[in-house]
Design a protein around this motif. Structure first.
Motif, PDB file in Angstrom:
ATOM      1  N   THR A  46     -20.563  43.587  59.544  1.00 54.21           N
ATOM      2  CA  THR A  46     -19.322  43.054  60.099  1.00 54.21           C
ATOM      3  C   THR A  46     -18.268  42.832  59.016  1.00 54.21           C
ATOM      4  O   THR A  46     -17.250  42.195  59.259  1.00 54.21           O
ATOM      5  CB  THR A  46     -19.591  41.727  60.832  1.00 54.21           C
ATOM      6  N   ARG A  93     -19.429  50.778  71.016  1.00 59.50           N
ATOM      7  CA  ARG A  93     -18.821  50.108  69.869  1.00 59.50           C
ATOM      8  C   ARG A  93     -19.378  50.668  68.560  1.00 59.50           C
ATOM      9  O   ARG A  93     -18.630  50.888  67.601  1.00 59.50           O
ATOM     10  CB  ARG A  93     -19.073  48.599  69.956  1.00 59.50           C
ATOM     11  N   HIS A 134      -1.362  58.021  74.363  1.00 60.25           N
ATOM     12  CA  HIS A 134      -2.365  56.962  74.536  1.00 60.25           C
ATOM     13  C   HIS A 134      -3.222  56.635  73.316  1.00 60.25           C
ATOM     14  O   HIS A 134      -3.433  55.471  73.004  1.00 60.25           O
ATOM     15  CB  HIS A 134      -3.313  57.335  75.688  1.00 60.25           C
ATOM     16  N   MET A 155      -7.040  50.976  66.687  1.00 57.59           N
ATOM     17  CA  MET A 155      -6.306  49.819  66.159  1.00 57.59           C
ATOM     18  C   MET A 155      -7.211  48.996  65.263  1.00 57.59           C
ATOM     19  O   MET A 155      -8.224  48.465  65.713  1.00 57.59           O
ATOM     20  CB  MET A 155      -5.805  48.962  67.309  1.00 57.59           C
ATOM     21  N   MET A 156      -6.830  48.926  63.999  1.00 54.57           N
ATOM     22  CA  MET A 156      -7.635  48.170  63.048  1.00 54.57           C
ATOM     23  C   MET A 156      -6.895  46.916  62.631  1.00 54.57           C
ATOM     24  O   MET A 156      -5.697  46.951  62.370  1.00 54.57           O
ATOM     25  CB  MET A 156      -7.940  49.043  61.829  1.00 54.57           C
ATOM     26  N   ASP A 157      -7.610  45.809  62.583  1.00 50.88           N
ATOM     27  CA  ASP A 157      -7.052  44.588  62.019  1.00 50.88           C
ATOM     28  C   ASP A 157      -7.381  44.628  60.530  1.00 50.88           C
ATOM     29  O   ASP A 157      -8.547  44.474  60.133  1.00 50.88           O
ATOM     30  CB  ASP A 157      -7.661  43.348  62.692  1.00 50.88           C
ATOM     31  N   ARG A 160      -6.844  42.644  58.198  1.00 52.08           N
ATOM     32  CA  ARG A 160      -7.342  41.406  57.566  1.00 52.08           C
ATOM     33  C   ARG A 160      -8.871  41.388  57.571  1.00 52.08           C
ATOM     34  O   ARG A 160      -9.497  40.792  56.705  1.00 52.08           O
ATOM     35  CB  ARG A 160      -6.835  40.177  58.319  1.00 52.08           C
ATOM     36  N   PHE A 161      -9.445  42.012  58.588  1.00 52.78           N
ATOM     37  CA  PHE A 161     -10.911  42.069  58.691  1.00 52.78           C
ATOM     38  C   PHE A 161     -11.444  43.460  58.347  1.00 52.78           C
ATOM     39  O   PHE A 161     -12.650  43.650  58.244  1.00 52.78           O
ATOM     40  CB  PHE A 161     -11.363  41.723  60.111  1.00 52.78           C
ATOM     41  N   ARG A 216     -11.444  45.858  60.401  1.00 55.81           N
ATOM     42  CA  ARG A 216     -12.319  46.027  61.572  1.00 55.81           C
ATOM     43  C   ARG A 216     -11.528  46.598  62.738  1.00 55.81           C
ATOM     44  O   ARG A 216     -10.393  46.188  62.997  1.00 55.81           O
ATOM     45  CB  ARG A 216     -12.869  44.638  61.927  1.00 55.81           C
ATOM     46  N   ILE A 217     -12.145  47.567  63.434  1.00 60.71           N
ATOM     47  CA  ILE A 217     -11.497  48.193  64.586  1.00 60.71           C
ATOM     48  C   ILE A 217     -11.571  47.229  65.765  1.00 60.71           C
ATOM     49  O   ILE A 217     -12.654  46.744  66.110  1.00 60.71           O
ATOM     50  CB  ILE A 217     -12.179  49.533  64.920  1.00 60.71           C
ATOM     51  N   MET A 218     -10.427  46.960  66.384  1.00 63.68           N
ATOM     52  CA  MET A 218     -10.385  45.942  67.431  1.00 63.68           C
ATOM     53  C   MET A 218     -10.359  46.526  68.844  1.00 63.68           C
ATOM     54  O   MET A 218     -10.427  45.773  69.809  1.00 63.68           O
ATOM     55  CB  MET A 218      -9.182  45.013  67.222  1.00 63.68           C
ATOM     56  N   ILE A 268     -13.982  51.880  75.493  1.00 65.20           N
ATOM     57  CA  ILE A 268     -13.089  52.765  76.236  1.00 65.20           C
ATOM     58  C   ILE A 268     -12.272  52.040  77.303  1.00 65.20           C
ATOM     59  O   ILE A 268     -11.553  52.670  78.063  1.00 65.20           O
ATOM     60  CB  ILE A 268     -13.810  54.004  76.821  1.00 65.20           C
ATOM     61  N   ALA A 269     -12.355  50.720  77.333  1.00 62.31           N
ATOM     62  CA  ALA A 269     -11.374  49.977  78.133  1.00 62.31           C
ATOM     63  C   ALA A 269     -10.077  49.845  77.341  1.00 62.31           C
ATOM     64  O   ALA A 269      -8.989  50.036  77.889  1.00 62.31           O
ATOM     65  CB  ALA A 269     -11.912  48.602  78.499  1.00 62.31           C
ATOM     66  N   HIS A 279      -7.431  53.811  74.665  1.00 61.58           N
ATOM     67  CA  HIS A 279      -6.986  54.528  75.853  1.00 61.58           C
ATOM     68  C   HIS A 279      -7.039  56.039  75.673  1.00 61.58           C
ATOM     69  O   HIS A 279      -6.526  56.566  74.695  1.00 61.58           O
ATOM     70  CB  HIS A 279      -5.547  54.125  76.194  1.00 61.58           C
ATOM     71  N   THR A 291       4.205  54.984  73.174  1.00 61.21           N
ATOM     72  CA  THR A 291       4.001  53.975  74.214  1.00 61.21           C
ATOM     73  C   THR A 291       5.368  53.494  74.690  1.00 61.21           C
ATOM     74  O   THR A 291       6.374  53.675  74.003  1.00 61.21           O
ATOM     75  CB  THR A 291       3.158  52.814  73.670  1.00 61.21           C
ATOM     76  N   PRO A 344      -9.009  41.189  72.418  1.00 60.24           N
ATOM     77  CA  PRO A 344     -10.088  41.860  71.687  1.00 60.24           C
ATOM     78  C   PRO A 344     -10.836  40.941  70.727  1.00 60.24           C
ATOM     79  O   PRO A 344     -12.014  41.179  70.438  1.00 60.24           O
ATOM     80  CB  PRO A 344      -9.372  42.980  70.918  1.00 60.24           C
ATOM     81  N   LEU A 367      -3.416  41.564  65.814  1.00 57.72           N
ATOM     82  CA  LEU A 367      -2.971  42.560  66.787  1.00 57.72           C
ATOM     83  C   LEU A 367      -2.694  41.820  68.099  1.00 57.72           C
ATOM     84  O   LEU A 367      -3.616  41.378  68.771  1.00 57.72           O
ATOM     85  CB  LEU A 367      -4.055  43.616  66.982  1.00 57.72           C
ATOM     86  N   ARG A 421      -0.132  42.852  70.516  1.00 60.88           N
ATOM     87  CA  ARG A 421       0.835  43.596  71.321  1.00 60.88           C
ATOM     88  C   ARG A 421       0.743  43.241  72.802  1.00 60.88           C
ATOM     89  O   ARG A 421       1.757  43.249  73.507  1.00 60.88           O
ATOM     90  CB  ARG A 421       0.598  45.096  71.114  1.00 60.88           C
ATOM     91  N   ARG A 452      -1.252  53.122  80.430  1.00 61.12           N
ATOM     92  CA  ARG A 452      -1.534  54.389  81.095  1.00 61.12           C
ATOM     93  C   ARG A 452      -1.409  54.115  82.587  1.00 61.12           C
ATOM     94  O   ARG A 452      -1.284  52.961  82.988  1.00 61.12           O
ATOM     95  CB  ARG A 452      -2.895  54.969  80.689  1.00 61.12           C
TER      96      ARG A 452
END
Lengths: 734, 338
Positions: free
Chosen positions: A42, A268, A647, A651-653, A655-656, A658-660, A664-665, A668, A728, B120, B144, B146, B234
Motif C-alpha cells: 500500500t 483492483r 472517458h 487517476m492517481m493521488d 500524495r499516496f 496510489r491509483i484511486m 470499473i465503476a 470509465h 470531459t 474513492p 482528488l 472532482r 458517461r
C-alpha cells in the motif's frame, strides 16, 4: 480456391464461448486444488520492515503464506526474468523476491488456502510494516527529469529553423493520461501439479511459449517439466504479452506445496499490472500558406518505472503520413515509482497519432483549409524515415470512401456552425496508421483418411478470431468444408509461435497454414501419381489443387481423384506435416495499414454533454481474411477510441502514489449508451508484395485516429480545443 | 471480507431485537452496496440480519390519497408500478436514471436510502477517511475531489450521497417510516440524511436498533410538469456530477407550486425552501429559474477540482425547470437532453 477466405465466416469457437464450454485459465479443475490470494503493498516505495503472517496462518483452512522470506528458490539473474518481449533495458519485476517495494499494489505475500474465501479473509490478517522512502509518481511535476531514449526515426533537415521561418505555425502540448487494461477476464492462473515435479499451467496470456520459457528460466526447470496452456483469453489487448505476476505466484505455490494452485487477481489488483503510460506530446508544425508542410517536430515525454525502460514509437508517425523536408522526433522517459507500463492496443500510435492528428486539424484551421485537403496536400507516397515506397497504401481511397459515406461535403467549416436543436453538431476527421508486421510461425496439419484435418499451433486467440481464420485458410488450402477442420491453439507443446500482438498474427498464422498445407498437397500428389494405373500418373505435382475432397489437376480438362481413395490405396490413415513459415526479408518497402476516421459529435451547448452519434472508419489493410470478425475488430477499436477521447483516465493521488479509481465503476470506459452508429469500410487494397495472401492485420489500426477525430469534432462543434484527454464535460464549460 | 454471523429476521420486531443485541450487526436486503463494501473491507459487520423475507413489499394508497411504499420493494418494481408511473413519474424517472437494470432488480427502497458514498478514499482502506475511520482525516479535501460536494461540506468530509431516488423523494416531500425498540416514528426524507459536520461516519439520523419500514409519498405528485436530469461523465452507469429533480404546478405560465432538489452536490439530497418560495407566483421563465438556482446554490464552495459543478448545477437547474415547465421531461432511455 477461396470458399472461406475473404468471407464473413462466423467464429468457429462462437458456440463454445456462448454456451460456456470454452474454459478460461481460472476455470480449470484440479484434484485438491488450493487457492491463492495476493496481499498487495500500500506504499509506492520503500522496504518491508516486518511481515507477520502468524495470524493468517492460524486461520482454519490456510495452508501457507508465501513471502520473500518464505518461498522456494527463484532465479537471481535479470536475464532469467527477461521474457521474449521484455524491455531491452532494465531489471524485470520479480514477485516475492526481496523486501523492496517498487510500486503501490506490488504483491508482497500470497495466502494459500483450501478455498478462495478463506485465502481472501486470511489475507486481511497479514500484518505488514514498511520503511517508507521518498517517492515520485507525477509525470508533470517530474518532467524536468526526462531522459532521451533512442528512437529509430532520424531527423531530416533543420526542423527548428524551418519552423521559425514557416508562414503558418502551430505548436502545442497534448496530454494523454495513463490508461489501465480492463479486459473482462481477470488475470488468472491454475497451476496443476502433475507429480514428479511436472506442472501444467493454465494461464491467461497472449503467448504460451513465452510464458513456458519464462517459467522454466525463473524456476530452473527443464523444458519438459512445464507445459503452459491458454485455449481461450477473455481479452488482453497487450496486457498479456509479458508473463504477469500471478503466473509466477501460482507456480511458486504449486512448487512449494506440491499441490495444484489457482491464483485469480481482483480487479483492483489488476491496476498493479502494466498500463498505457501517460504522455505529454509536443507537436510543432510549420507550413506554407498553400498547406505544404515545411517542418514537423514531435516530442513525447512518457512515464516508465524506475526498474525498466518501456518506450514505444509515439512520435515518428508523421514520417509515414506527411511530406516534410524537415523533421525532428524525440522520445523521453521519466522514471517514477510505478509499475512498468506495457503495450496497450496500438501502443505509441494511439497516443502519438492522436496528438499529431489534433495538431494537423489545428493547422488546417490556421490555414483555412479543409482537414482532408490539407492531408492530401501533404500526402506522402514514401515512408520518409527510410525513404521507401509502400508495399501498398490506399489511404487516398480511405479519405474518399470515408468522406463519401460520412457525407463530409455537407460540412460547414466554421466552428459552432452546425446545430441540432439545443445541440451543437461537430464533424471531425483524422488519419490512422499502424505497422503491417509478420513473424515466423509453425503449423502442424494432420489430414486423416476420413477427410478431416487438425491444424495446430501454439499461437493464442485473444478473442480476435485466430481460430476462425486458421480454419478458413486451412479449409481453402485443403479443399475441405470448414466443419471438417479442427483447430488447436495456445498449448506450449504445439508448433512454435510468438506472442499474439502487434497485429502480426493473422498474416503470420495464415501463411504458416499455407506452408504446411502445401506440403500435404505435394505428398498427396506424389501418392496419387504412384498409385498403380493412376489417372494422374503424368501429373506435374506442383500443378494440382485440393478441392471438394479431390486432388485435381490445374488443367481444366485434367483428371481428379478422391483424397480418401488415394490415402486408402496408399494404406495411410493420416498424413502429418509440420512446417515453419518464415517470410523472406524485404527491406525495399515499408509496410503499413492506414485508415481515415470520421466522427460526428453532438454537444449540449449549455451543459457540455457529449454524444458521439456517428463514426465512419475506412480502413486499408490489404486483404481482409474474414470480413465479419474483421469488422468486429475495427468496431472494437472505435469503441475504445471513443473511450480514449471521452472517458478513460487512471487517476492517481500523488500524495499516496496510489491509483484511486482502480475499479470499473470509477475507471470509465464507454457503456452501450455511449455508442451509436459505427460504419466500417474496408477499402480494396491488393498487395502482392507484402505476402502471398496480401494480408496486413487489423488488431491495432481500428483505434488509431479515433480519439483525434472525436477531439476535432468537439472543436468543430464548440470552438473549444481540448488538448488534455479525456474530454470531459467540465472542460467545455466556460 | 471478514467472517460474520448470519440471522434471518422472523418479523420486524425480531429484526429490531437482533439489531439492538449487536451494535456491529447490519441489516441486509438486496445487498447491492453492502456486499461490495464488505468485499473491500470497508464494512465489517459482525452479523448480517437478513430482512429480505419480511412482509414489507407492498405499495398501497394511503387514506389521504398518497402512497405508502414498503421498505423492501425492489427499485425496479417501484419505478414500473402503475400508480408511480401515473402519479409520481418524477420518482420513476429518477430511479431509472440510476444503476443498471440488474442492480435495480435487487436493490430495495430502504437499502437505496442507506447506500453509502462512492468517494474513492472511503472505498480504499489504505487511505485516511473520516467517514470510514473517524479521526484519520479527509483525503479528498486536498486530493482528488472532482466529484465531491459543493454544498454543506465540513472540514471533516466532502463526500456526496450517491442516490438518485432520494433526490426525487426529497423534492416530492416524502416521509420515512421508522420502527425501533421504543416504537415507531416518521421523519421527512430531507431530515433522514444528515450533513457530515464533525461526524461524517453517520450518514443518516437513523438511531441504533432502528429499521426503515416504509416510505410515504404525499398526494401531490406533479405528474404533469416534472423532470429528472442527471449529468454524468458517461451516458449511463455513472454517478451524478449533478442531478436535478424539478416539479412544478402551473396555472397558465404562472408557477403555483415548485419543488427543486439537487443530487451529487452534498452529503444529502439538497433542497431549498427559499428557492422554491421564490418561484411561487412567478412566470415560468429562464430568468426566474436562474434566480431560483442561485438561491438553491447559495453558499456553494469549490475545492481544487470540483469548481465546475457550481456553474454546471446552475445551468442544469434552469434546464430541468424548463423541461418541467414545458412538460417535456428528460427521457432516461434516450440520452439526448430535452
Amino acid at each position: 480456391m477461396n470458399a472461406y477466405v475473404g468471407t464473413p465466416t462466423s467464429r468457429v469457437d462462437g458456440r463454445a464461448k456462448v454456451t460456456g464450454a470454452a474454459k478460461y485459465a481460472g476455470e480449470f479443475a484440479a484434484d485438491r486444488l488450493l487457492h491463492g490470494f495476493v496481499v498487495a503493498a500500500t506504499i509506492p516505495r520503500g522496504r518491508i520492515a516486518r511481515l507477520d503472517t502468524s495470524e493468517a496462518l492460524r486461520v482454519e483452512g490456510v495452508v501457507d503464506v508465501l513471502t520473500h522470506a518464505h518461498r522456494p528458490p527463484l532465479a537471481d539473474k535479470d536475464e532469467a526474468w527477461k521474457d521474449e518481449v521484455a524491455p531491452e533495458k532494465g531489471s524485470p519485476f520479480r514477485p516475492l523476491y526481496d523486501d523492496r517495494i517498487n510500486f503501490n499494489g506490488q504483491p508482497i505475500a500470497l495466502v494459500v488456502a483450501e478455498d478462495w474465501e478463506t485465502a481472501k479473509f486470511a489475507a486481511t490478517r497479514v500484518r505488514v510494516e514498511y520503511d517508507q522512502e521518498a517517492f515520485a509518481t507525477d509525470l508533470e511535476s517530474e518532467r524536468g527529469k526526462a531522459a532521451r531514449v533512442d528512437q529509430p526515426h532520424k531527423p531530416r533537415g533543420d526542423a527548428a529553423a524551418a519552423l521559425t521561418r514557416a508562414a503558418v505555425q502551430h505548436e502545442a502540448d497534448y496530454v494523454m493520461p495513463s490508461e489501465h487494461h480492463n479486459p473482462m477476464e481477470l488475470y488468472a492462473t491454475t497451476a496443476v501439479w502433475d507429480g514428479n515435479g511436472k506442472l501444467t499451467v493454465y494461464d491467461k496470456t497472449q503467448g504460451v511459449q513465452n510464458v513456458q520459457k519464462f517459467l522454466c528460466s525463473v524456476f530452473g526447470r527443464k523444458r519438459d517439466d512445464i507445459r503452459v496452456v491458454s485455449p481461450y483469453v477473455g481479452g488482453a489487448f497487450g496486457s498479456g504479452l509479458r508473463p504477469q505476476y500471478q503466473v509466477v505466484l501460482a507456480t511458486l505455490a504449486a512448487v512449494a506445496l506440491k499441490r495444484s494452485v489457482r491464483v485469480v487477481l481482483t480487479r483492483r489488483q489488476m491496476y498493479g499490472l502494466g498500463y498505457r503510460p501517460m504522455t505529454i506530446e509536443h507537436v510543432a508544425l510549420g507550413a506554407s500558406p498553400d498547406g505544404t508542410l515545411d517542418a514537423v517536430t514531435h516530442e513525447a515525454i512518457a512515464v516508465t518505472s524506475r526498474f525498466e525502460d518501456f518506450s514505444r514509437n509515439d512520435t515518428g508517425w508523421a514520417d509515414q503520413l506527411y511530406k516534410s523536408p524537415n523533421s525532428r522526433f524525440s522520445h523521453k522517459l521519466v522514471e517514477l515509482d510505478v509499475s512498468t507500463p506495457c503495450d496497450m492496443r496500438a501502443p505509441g500510435a494511439a497516443t502519438g497519432v492522436c496528438a499529431l492528428e489534433c495538431a494537423m486539424d489545428e493547422l488546417a484551421v490556421a490555414l483555412k483549409l479543409d482537414p482532408i485537403e490539407l492531408r492530401l496536400k501533404c500526402y506522402s507516397e514514401r515512408d520518409q524515415s527510410e525513404d521507401l515506397p509502400y508495399t501498398s497504401k490506399q489511404l487516398r481511397q480511405c479519405y474518399a470512401r470515408g468522406a463519401e459515406a460520412f457525407g463530409w461535403d455537407r460540412r460547414t467549416p466554421a466552428p459552432r456552425s452546425m446545430h441540432d436543436g439545443k445541440d451543437l453538431v461537430g464533424w471531425g476527421m483524422a488519419t490512422g496508421v499502424w505497422e503491417a508486421l509478420q513473424m515466423p510461425v509453425a503449423v502442424r496439419i494432420v489430414l486423416t483418411a476420413n477427410g478431416h484435418a487438425e491444424v495446430s499451433c501454439a499461437a493464442s486467440d485473444i478473442g480476435t478470431g485466430t481460430y476462425t481464420i486458421v480454419a478458413q485458410v486451412a479449409a481453402d488450402a485443403l479443399g475441405l468444408p470448414i466443419e471438417n477442420i479442427s483447430v488447436r491453439l495456445a498449448d506450449s507443446t504445439l508448433p512454435q509461435a510468438p506472442v499474439e500482438g502487434g497485429s502480426w498474427m493473422a498474416a503470420s498464422s495464415a501463411h504458416a497454414v499455407l506452408g504446411a498445407a502445401e506440403d500435404i498437397r505435394q505428398e498427396l500428389a506424389r501418392l496419387a501419381k504412384a498409385l498403380p494405373g493412376s489417372q494422374l500418373a503424368d501429373l506435374d505435382a506442383t500443378k494440382v489443387t485440393l478441392v471438394d475432397g479431390m486432388i485435381a489437376s490445374n488443367d481444366p480438362n485434367g483428371a481428379a481423384v478422391s483424397i480418401a481413395d488415394v490415402m486408402r490405396h496408399s494404406k495411410l490413415e493420416r498424413i502429418e506435416k509440420e512446417k515453419l513459415n518464415q517470410f523472406a526479408e524485404d527491406k525495399s518497402h515499408a509496410r503499413n495499414t492506414h485508415s481515415a476516421v470520421f466522427a460526428e459529435v453532438k454537444v449540449d451547448e449549455q451543459l457540455g454533454v457529449i454524444r458521439v452519434t456517428r463514426v465512419v472508419s475506412a480502413v486499408a489493410a490489404g486483404r481482409i481474411l474474414n470480413t465479419k470478425t474483421g469488422r468486429s475488430q475495427i468496431m472494437g477499436g472505435v469503441v475504445w477510441g471513443i473511450g480514449m477521447a471521452l472517458h478513460e483516465e487512471t487517476m492517481m493521488d500523488h500524495r499516496f502514489g496510489r491509483i484511486m479509481n482502480a475499479d470499473i465503476a470509477e475507471y470509465h470506459v464507454p457503456v452501450n449508451a455511449d455508442i451509436h452508429d459505427i460504419d466500417v469500410i474496408f477499402v480494396d487494397e491488393p498487395d502482392d508484395r507484402i505476402n502471398r495472401l496480401g494480408v496486413k492485420g487489423l488488431g491495432e489500426i481500428g483505434i488509431v485516429g479515433v480519439p483525434a477525430a472525436i477531439a476535432n469534432a468537439v472543436y468543430h462543434a464548440t470552438g473549444k480545443r481540448v488538448r488534455r484527454f479525456p474530454i470531459t464535460l467540465d472542460k467545455l464549460l466556460d | 471480507m471478514n467472517n460474520f454471523q448470519y440471522s434471518r429476521a422472523r418479523d420486524v420486531a425480531d429484526a429490531i431485537r437482533l439489531l439492538a443485541a449487536d451494535p456491529a450487526a447490519k441489516l441486509i436486503a438486496g445487498g447491492t452496496n453492502l456486499i461490495d463494501l464488505m468485499k473491500e473491507n470497508v464494512e465489517r459487520p459482525s452479523r448480517l440480519i437478513d430482512i429480505s423475507r419480511l412482509p414489507l413489499r407492498d405499495i398501497e394508497e394511503t387514506a389521504d390519497g398518497g402512497l405508502r411504499i414498503g421498505a423492501l420493494v425492489p427499485n425496479s418494481d417501484l419505478a414500473y408500478h402503475p400508480l408511480v408511473e401515473q402519479r409520481y413519474p418524477l420518482l420513476a424517472s429518477a430511479i431509472l436514471a440510476g444503476a443498471s437494470a440488474q442492480l435495480r432488480n435487487m436493490a430495495s427502497v430502504g437499502g437505496n436510502l442507506m447506500q453509502r458514498t462512492r468517494c474513492p478514499y472511503f472505498y480504499d482502506t489504505a487511505t485516511p477517511c473520516n467517514k470510514r475511520s473517524p479521526g484519520t482525516g479527509c483525503s479528498a479535501i486536498d486530493g482528488l475531489n472532482r466529484n465531491h460536494a459543493i454544498l454543506g461540506t465540513s472540514n471533516s468530509c466532502i463526500a456526496t450521497n450517491p442516490s438518485d431516488m432520494s433526490v426525487a423523494l426529497a423534492a416530492l416531500g416524502a416521509l420515512v417510516h421508522i420502527a425501533g425498540s421504543s416504537g415507531q416514528r416518521t421523519v421527512a426524507l430531507t431530515d433522514f440524511h444528515r450533513l457530515p459536520d464533525d461526524k461524517p461516519h453517520l450518514d443518516t439520523n437513523l438511531g441504533d436498533g432502528e429499521i426503515i419500514t416504509a416510505i410515504e409519498l404525499p398526494p401531490r405528485g406533479f405528474a404533469r410538469n416534472y423532470s429528472y436530469l442527471k449529468i454524468r461523465d458517461r451516458l449511463s452507469y455513472a454517478f451524478a456530477l449533478v442531478s436535478v429533480a424539478a416539479a412544478l404546478e402551473l396555472e397558465g405560465n404562472a408557477i403555483s407550486e415548485a419543488r427543486l432538489a439537487l443530487g451529487g452536490v452534498a452529503h444529502k439530497p439538497w433542497r431549498s425552501l427559499e428557492a422554491e418560495a421564490a418561484l411561487r407566483g412567478q412566470a415560468a421563465t429562464p430568468d426566474h429559474f436562474g434566480r431560483a438556482a442561485d438561491l438553491l446554490l447559495q453558499g456553494a464552495t469549490a475545492h481544487s477540482h470540483n469548481g465546475f459543478k457550481i456553474e454546471l448545477a446552475r445551468r442544469a437547474v434552469v434546464r430541468t425547470l424548463m423541461q418541467a415547465a414545458s412538460a417535456t421531461p428528460q427521457s432516461q432511455a434516450h440520452k439526448k437532453i430535452a
